[in-house]
Enzyme design. Structure first.
Site, PDB file in Angstrom:
ATOM      1  N   HIS A 357       0.816  -1.221   0.000  1.00  0.00           N
ATOM      2  CA  HIS A 357       0.000   0.000   0.000  1.00  0.00           C
ATOM      3  C   HIS A 357       0.850   1.272   0.000  1.00  0.00           C
ATOM      4  O   HIS A 357       0.432   2.321   0.477  1.00  0.00           O
ATOM      5  CB  HIS A 357      -0.969   0.010   1.192  1.00  0.00           C
ATOM      6  CG  HIS A 357      -2.058  -1.017   1.061  1.00  0.00           C
ATOM      7  ND1 HIS A 357      -1.875  -2.336   1.447  1.00  0.00           N
ATOM      8  CD2 HIS A 357      -3.324  -0.935   0.576  1.00  0.00           C
ATOM      9  CE1 HIS A 357      -2.984  -3.021   1.213  1.00  0.00           C
ATOM     10  NE2 HIS A 357      -3.883  -2.196   0.667  1.00  0.00           N
ATOM     11  N   HIS A 466     -11.709  -5.518  -4.262  1.00  0.00           N
ATOM     12  CA  HIS A 466     -11.991  -6.513  -3.223  1.00  0.00           C
ATOM     13  C   HIS A 466     -13.116  -7.458  -3.660  1.00  0.00           C
ATOM     14  O   HIS A 466     -13.954  -7.881  -2.870  1.00  0.00           O
ATOM     15  CB  HIS A 466     -12.356  -5.845  -1.887  1.00  0.00           C
ATOM     16  CG  HIS A 466     -11.221  -5.137  -1.243  1.00  0.00           C
ATOM     17  ND1 HIS A 466     -11.287  -4.604   0.023  1.00  0.00           N
ATOM     18  CD2 HIS A 466      -9.966  -4.848  -1.695  1.00  0.00           C
ATOM     19  CE1 HIS A 466     -10.140  -4.025   0.339  1.00  0.00           C
ATOM     20  NE2 HIS A 466      -9.327  -4.162  -0.710  1.00  0.00           N
ATOM     21  N   TYR A 473     -13.631   2.781  -3.305  1.00  0.00           N
ATOM     22  CA  TYR A 473     -12.362   2.633  -4.016  1.00  0.00           C
ATOM     23  C   TYR A 473     -12.460   3.165  -5.435  1.00  0.00           C
ATOM     24  O   TYR A 473     -11.472   3.664  -5.986  1.00  0.00           O
ATOM     25  CB  TYR A 473     -11.936   1.170  -4.040  1.00  0.00           C
ATOM     26  CG  TYR A 473     -11.346   0.667  -2.744  1.00  0.00           C
ATOM     27  CD1 TYR A 473     -10.022   0.941  -2.409  1.00  0.00           C
ATOM     28  CD2 TYR A 473     -12.095  -0.076  -1.850  1.00  0.00           C
ATOM     29  CE1 TYR A 473      -9.470   0.488  -1.229  1.00  0.00           C
ATOM     30  CE2 TYR A 473     -11.558  -0.547  -0.659  1.00  0.00           C
ATOM     31  CZ  TYR A 473     -10.237  -0.267  -0.353  1.00  0.00           C
ATOM     32  OH  TYR A 473      -9.705  -0.706   0.832  1.00  0.00           O
TER      33      TYR A 473
END
Length: 962
Positions: A357, A466, A473
Site C-alpha cells: 500500500h 476486493h 475505491y
C-alpha cells in the site's frame, strides 16, 4: 565523560516528540544501540562501537569496521522461532528484521547465518551495492536457505568474501519477530524475498526487471529510429496538461515561507546532526505484535513518509510561485530534503522491509519531483530521482503485453500518475516514446471489461475492488483513470474509443446509483457512515476529452451530468453552454452488485442483496463491526434534503439499530450479539470478513422505466445459517411492492422484516403509516412500531451511541416457519396519491414464484425462483412484460452470473455447517460469466432468450392478449 554527556544529550533529544516521535516506541527485542553495542561482539580483525553519524532508531547505530578477510559479528542469545507457531491466530511468520547503512558500496554480499550450538541452520546473502540505508524483512522458513530450527542461539554476520577492509552500520535489529506473511518485499539486495507474491504493491522488483520483449526476433515495441515532430508536439502537449493538472488553483494558495521553514526544520538537515529518520508509515506494522493499542501511523509519528512528501510538494508549488529571493532558499530546502530521503532508503531497488500500500504515501512524491525537474537537473540529481520514481511506481510493468483485460483499481488510483511522471522525466526522447507506447497500451487495457470478480470495470457499469462493486475505491481510481484520459486525449497515445466509452458509461452509472452525489448505505463496503460520495470533477474533466466517437469536442452527456451534480457556488464557465440534465428517471439493474435502482424526480430507491458470487458486506477489525445484515434485501429511499443525501433522508450512525436495515429480513439481536467475529483465515488475507450466500438467485431486471428484483436469502452458518427467505420487490413508478415468502429460522430470537428506520423528525400530521420523510407504507401484516431513544454502538470504535428514531417492522416471531409478508410503499406521493388505490395485484407468492401485475401500467413482473413447467420457465429467471403499440415487450434476465456451475462451492465442517472462507480463496473468482439460455412460454408462444452477465434480453410478441 564526553561520550557519556553526548549520549545524555542525544537521549534527551529522542524524548522530545517533535524531533523523534519514533523513539517513543521501544521494546527489548529491538536492538537499538543506545547504551552499548551489546549483545553484538566482533571477531578478530574487527571493531564495533556506538555511532551517532547515522541511525534509524533512537540516536545511535552500531558501526562495524573490519581489517581482515573472514571477519564477522556475533550475537549469542536465544532466537525466538517455532516451526509450528503456537502463539497468535493470524498469518504472521517468524521474521528477521534489520537496517544497514553503507557510506560506500562493498565488494560483495554480506552473509547472515543463524546457528544452533555451532551448526549453521539457515542463512542468506545480502547485496551491498548501494549507498545509504536499506532495510529488510526476511521470513525464516520462506526467504532463507537451509532449515531454521527451534532453539537457534546465535546470529553471525560475515563481511564480504575477499574484503580485507570495510565498514557498515547496523540499526533497529530484531532477531525474530512476527510479521504478516503477505507483506515482505523483495529488492535489489534480497531478490529472493517472498518470491511467489502476486500482490501489485510487492512485485516492484519483477516490474523493474521487465524489458520490452521480442517476438520472432523483432521487438514488440521497438525503439524508434527517431522522434518525429508530431510526437514531439504531443509530448509537449502532455507536459502542458500535466503542469496545469498539478498546479491549477494551487499557485494562488500562498503558504508562508515561515511555515515551510518550520516544517523543514524538524528534519535537522542544516545542522551538524543527522537528519530525522523517514519511514514509510506501514513500517509501523513491524510492532503490531508488541503493541496493538496504537495504529501503525501513530507508531511512526513525525517521521512518516506522507508528511515528508507533502512538504516536498508544497515546496515545489512555492518555488513555482517565484517568491523572489525566497526561491533560492526553497530550492535549497527541496534538494536537501530530497537528498535526505534518498539517503533514508527511498532509492531505486530499495524495499525497506515492506512496501504494501505504498502508493497512498507516495502520491505527492511524484508530482513534487516532476515540478522541480529543472532544479534536480541543475543539481545533478535528475537521473537518480527518475529511477526512484520508476521503481516505486512499478512503471516497468507496462513494458509487457497485458495477460488479461482490466487492472486493479489501486493502480489507477496510486500508480498510474507516478508511472506517467517517471516516463515524462526520461531524458532520452526515443526511450520516452517507446515507454509512452507501452504506457498507453497498459492504460487502455485497464479500461477493458474484466472477468469474474477481478478489477475493475464491468459491463453493467459497476467498478470492482476486493471482488465486489466498491464505490469508495472506485472514486479514487476514477481520479487516475479520468486524469490519464484527459492528459493523453488528442495525442498519439490517446486511449481507444472503446475504452473511452467504458469509462464514460461507468461514470454515468455512478450518477444513477448515487443521489445527488451520495451513494446508498448498501454500497458502503466496510464504511457504513453515510459519507461516501462521487466526485463531480470527474464528469467535467472527462467531458473535456470529447465524446468517445469523436463527434463532440465537449461530451454533452457528461457535461450535462456535471452541471447537475455541482454544488451551489460552483461554475462551469470553461464549458460550452448546455442545459444541465434533469435528475435521471427510470429503472436500472446492476447484476454485478445485486442492485436495482428506481428513480423519479429527485428521489431514488436502491434495492440490494448478495449471492454466492457477491458478498454481503465487508468487515475489518475496526470497521463495520455490526454490519452483518447490511444486504439482506436492503431497500433504501434517498429522497430528502437539498442536496439529497443519506443524512437528509433519515440516516444517523448515532443510535442506529444495526439489526434493522430497511427492507431486510433479519434476526433481531441485542447490539453486543451483533458484533462480528473477524478472523484471519489464510495467508492470502488479513483480518477481514466477506461472507457469501450459497444461493445464486439475486438480481434485478428493468423494462420501460420500471423494474423488479428478487433474492433467495440464506444467512451464513458463521452466525446462524438457518435464516431463509424468498424476497422480491416490484417497482412501478413511485409504487414499490415488497413480497416475502418461505421465511424460516431455527434460532431462538425474533425475526422481523424492517420497513423503515429513520431519525425521527417528530412530526406525523397524518394517521397513515409514514417515515416522516414523505414516504408512506401500506400493509395488513402485524407491525411493530417504535419511536424513541435507541441505544447502539459505533461501528468502528464500539463506543456507546444513542439517537431518537422512528422504526416500523413486520413481526414474524421466534422460530418462524413458512412465514410471509406483503407491504407496499408510495415514494414521495402527492396528497391525492396517499389514500388512492395502489393498483396492483399479487398473482402468486410462494416458493416457486412471486408474480405481480400493475394495473396502471399494464406491466407484469415475474420473479421465478425455480424452473416450473406449469409456469413455462426452463430455469430460475426474472421476467417483465410491457404492452406497447408495437407489441408486448418481454424482457428476461438470468439471476445467476454463472461464474461456475453446479452446487455452491462451499466447504463444510463435521456438522455439515458451511465454513467461513475469504473471497480471494475461491478458484472461480476470476472466471468469466458463462452464457446461458432461458426458455419461457408466454401467450402460448415458446420464447428463447440468450443471457449473460445477469443482464436483460428482450423480445417482442406482436399478437398478444392482456
Amino acid at each position: 565523560m564526553k561520550q557519556h554527556l553526548k549520549y545524555i544529550v542525544c537521549l534527551l533529544c529522542c524524548i522530545v516528540k517533535i524531533d523523534f516521535a519514533f523513539a517513543e516506541f521501544s521494546h527489548p527485542d529491538i536492538l537499538s544501540f543506545e547504551q552499548s553495542v551489546l549483545p553484538f561482539t566482533a571477531s578478530r580483525g574487527g571493531t564495533i562501537r556506538m555511532s551517532g553519524d547515522h541511525y534509524k532508531h533512537g540516536c545511535h547505530s552500531l558501526l562495524w569496521s573490519w581489517s581482515r578477510d573472514g571477519a564477522y559479528l556475533s550475537v549469542r542469545q536465544p532466537i525466538a522461532y517455532e516451526h509450528h507457531k503456537t502463539v497468535n491466530t493470524d498469518n504472521s511468520v517468524y521474521t528477521f528484521v534489520f537496517w544497514m547503512y553503507l557510506e560506500q558500496p562493498l565488494t560483495d554480499s554480506v552473509r547472515f547465518e543463524f546457528r544452533k550450538q555451532g551448526k549453521v541452520c539457515c542463512w542468506f546473502n545480502y547485496g551491498t551495492h548501494f549507498i545509504g540505508w536499506r532495510g529488510a524483512w526476511l521470513a525464516f522458513r520462506r526467504d532463507m536457505q537451509g532449515t531454521p530450527e527451534e532453539g537457534m542461539d546465535e546470529l553471525r554476520i560475515y563481511a564480504p568474501k575477499g574484503s580485507r577492509k570495510g565498514q557498515l552500520y547496523l540499526d533497529h535489529v530484531i532477531l525474530s519477530s512476527l510479521q504478516d506473511v503477505r507483506h515482505h518485499t523483495a529488492d535489489f539486495q534480497a531478490p529472493y524475498i517472498n518470491p511467489r507474491s502476486e500482490n501489485h504493491w510487492l512485485v516492484l522488483l519483477r516490474s523493474w526487471r521487465q524489458d520490452f520483449p521480442d517476438r520472432s526476433g523483432q521487438a514488440e515495441l521497438p525503439l524508434p529510429n527517431a522522434v518525429i515532430k508530431a510526437q514531439q508536439r504531443d509530448i509537449s502537449r502532455i507536459h502542458r496538461r500535466m503542469e496545469k493538472e498539478l498546479t491549477a488553483g494551487r499557485l494562488k494558495d500562498t503558504i508562508h515561507i515561515n511555515s515551510l521553514r518550520a516544517r523543514y526544520s524538524i528534519y535537522h538537515l542544516d545542522t551538524d546532526r543527522p537528519g530525522l529518520p523517514v519511514f514509510f508509515e506501514r513500517y509501523g506494522e513491524t510492532y503490531t505484535h508488541y503493541d496493538n493499542t496504537t495504529t501503525y501511523t501513530q507508531k511512526i509519528g513525525d517521521m512518516g513518509l506522507s508528511r515528508a512528501n507533502q512538504l516536498l510538494y508544497d515546496l515545489a508549488l512555492a518555488y513555482r510561485r517565484q517568491i523572489g529571493t525566497d526561491s533560492i532558499e526553497i530550492a535549497h530546502m527541496f534538494l536537501s530534503l530530497t537528498r535526505h530521503m534518498l539517503d533514508q532508503g527511498f532509492q531505486a531497488g530499495s524495499a525497506m522491509g515492506t512496501l504494501h500500500h505504498l502508493g497512498y504515501s507516495m502520491r505527492y512524491f511524484y508530482p513534487a519531483m516532476y515540478l522541480m525537474r529543472d532544479v534536480l537537473r541543475d543539481a545533478g540529481m535528475l537521473h537518480e530521482v527518475q529511477q526512484a520514481m520508476e521503481w516505486f511506481s512499478g512503471a516497468g510493468e507496462v513494458k509487457v503485453l497485458p495477460r488479461k483485460p482490466g487492472m486493479d483499481i489501486d493502480a489507477f488510483n496510486t500508480s498510474l500518475e507516478g508511472r506517467l511522471l517517471s516516463i515524462l522525466m526520461i531524458d532520452d526522447a526515443r526511450e520516452q516514446v517507446r515507454y509512452l507506447n507501452a504506457f498507453s497500451r497498459w492504460v487502455d487495457n485497464g479500461f477493458r471489461y474484466s472477468d469474474g470478480l477481478s478489477g475493475c470495470f464491468k459491463p453493467d457499469g459497476t467498478i470492482f475492488h476486493h471482488c465486489n462493486h466498491y464505490p469508495a475505491y472506485a472514486v479514487g481510481g476514477l481520479t487516475g483513470a479520468v486524469k490519464a484520459t484527459w492528459l493523453l486525449h488528442g495525442t498519439e497515445w490517446a486511449i481507444s474509443p472503446e475504452s473511452h466509452e467504458i469509462l464514460k458509461q461507468s461514470l454515468l452509472s455512478m450518477r444513477i446509483y448515487c443521489n445527488l452525489t451520495t451513494w446508498p448505505l448498501s454500497l458502503s463496503g466496510r464504511h457504513p457512515d453515510g459519507k461516501g460520495h462521487l466526485i463531480p470533477r470527474h464528469f467535467k474533466q472527462l467531458a473535456q476529452c470529447g465524446s468517445p466517437d469523436g463527434k463532440h469536442k465537449i461530451d454533452p452527456d457528461l457535461q450535462a451530468a456535471y452541471l447537475r451534480l455541482i454544488q451551489k457556488g460552483d461554475t462551469a464557465t470553461d464549458l460550452v453552454p448546455i442545459c444541465r440534465e434533469k435528475a435521471p428517471e427510470g429503472a436500472w439493474s446492476f447484476p454485478y452488485s445485486c442492485l436495482q435502482v428506481q428513480r423519479r424526480g429527485e428521489w431514488m430507491v436502491a434495492i440490494k442483496g448478495h449471492s454466492r458470487y457477491i458478498w454481503n458486506t465487508e468487515t475489518y477489525e475496526r470497521c463495520n463491526l455490526y454490519g452483518r445484515y447490511l444486504n439482506y434485501g436492503n431497500i433504501q429511499i434517498m429522497g430528502s434534503g437539498d442536496p439529497v443525501s443519506n443524512f437528509a433522508s433519515g440516516f444517523r450512525q448515532e443510535g442506529w439499530d444495526w439489526a434493522r436495515w430497511p427492507g431486510t429480513t433479519t434476526l433481531i439481536l441485542p447490539i453486543d450479539s451483533l458484533l462480528c467475529r473477524v478472523q484471519n483465515l489464510d495467508v492470502n488475507s488479513g483480518f477481514e470478513e466477506m461472507l457469501l450466500s450459497d444461493e445464486s438467485f439475486c438480481n434485478g431486471l428493468s423494462l420501460c422505466g420500471n423494474g423488479i428484483w428478487g433474492m433467495k436469502l440464506h444467512s451464513h452458518d458463521k452466525y446462524d445459517g438457518t435464516l431463509r427467505a424468498r424476497k422480491s420487490v416490484f417497482c412501478f413508478d413511485n409504487r414499490i411492492i415488497c413480497l416475502g415468502t418461505n421465511i424460516e429460522c431455527q434460532a431462538n430470537a425474533p425475526v422481523e422484516t424492517t420497513l423503515f428506520q429513520v431519525v425521527s423528525n417528530r412530526t406525523h400530521p397524518t394517521p397513515a403509516l409514514t417515515d416522516g420523510y414523505g414516504n408512506y407504507y401500506y400493509t395488513a401484516d402485524s407491525l411493530r412500531l417504535f419511536e424513541g431513544v435507541q441505544h447502539s454502538r459505533h461501528e468502528e470504535t464500539m463506543a456507546p451511541t444513542e439517537g431518537y428514531f422512528r422504526t416500523a417492522s413486520i413481526v414474524h416471531g421466534i422460530r418462524p416457519h413458512n412465514a410471509s409478508y406483503e407491504y407496499a410503499i408510495r415514494v414521495q406521493p402527492t396528497d391525492e396519491e396517499i389514500s388512492a388505490d395502489l393498483s396492483y395485484e399479487v398473482l402468486r407468492a410462494d416458493s416457486a414464484a412471486h408474480i405481480v401485475r400493475d394495473k396502471q401500467t399494464g406491466m407484469t413482473g415475474y420473479v421465478l425462483f425455480e424452473p416450473n413447467a406449469a409456469l413455462g420457465n426452463s430455469a430460475p429467471c426474472l421476467v417483465m412484460t410491457c404492452p406497447t403499440d408495437s407489441g408486448l415487450i418481454v424482457s428476461v434476465a438470468d439471476p445467476d452470473l454463472h461464474l461456475y456451475e453446479g452446487p455452491s462451492d462451499e466447504t463444510y465442517d463435521a456438522d455439515g455447517k458451511r465454513v467461513e472462507r475469504i473471497i480471494y480463496s475461491y478458484p472461480w473468482k476470476d472466471s468469466p460469466s458463462r452464457p446461458s439460455t432461458i426458455t419461457i412460454t408466454l401467450q402460448g408462444q415458446t420464447l428463447t432468450f440468450p443471457c449473460q452477465h445477469g443482464m436483460a434480453s428482450q423480445r417482442i410478441i406482436m399478437n398478444y392478449e392482456l
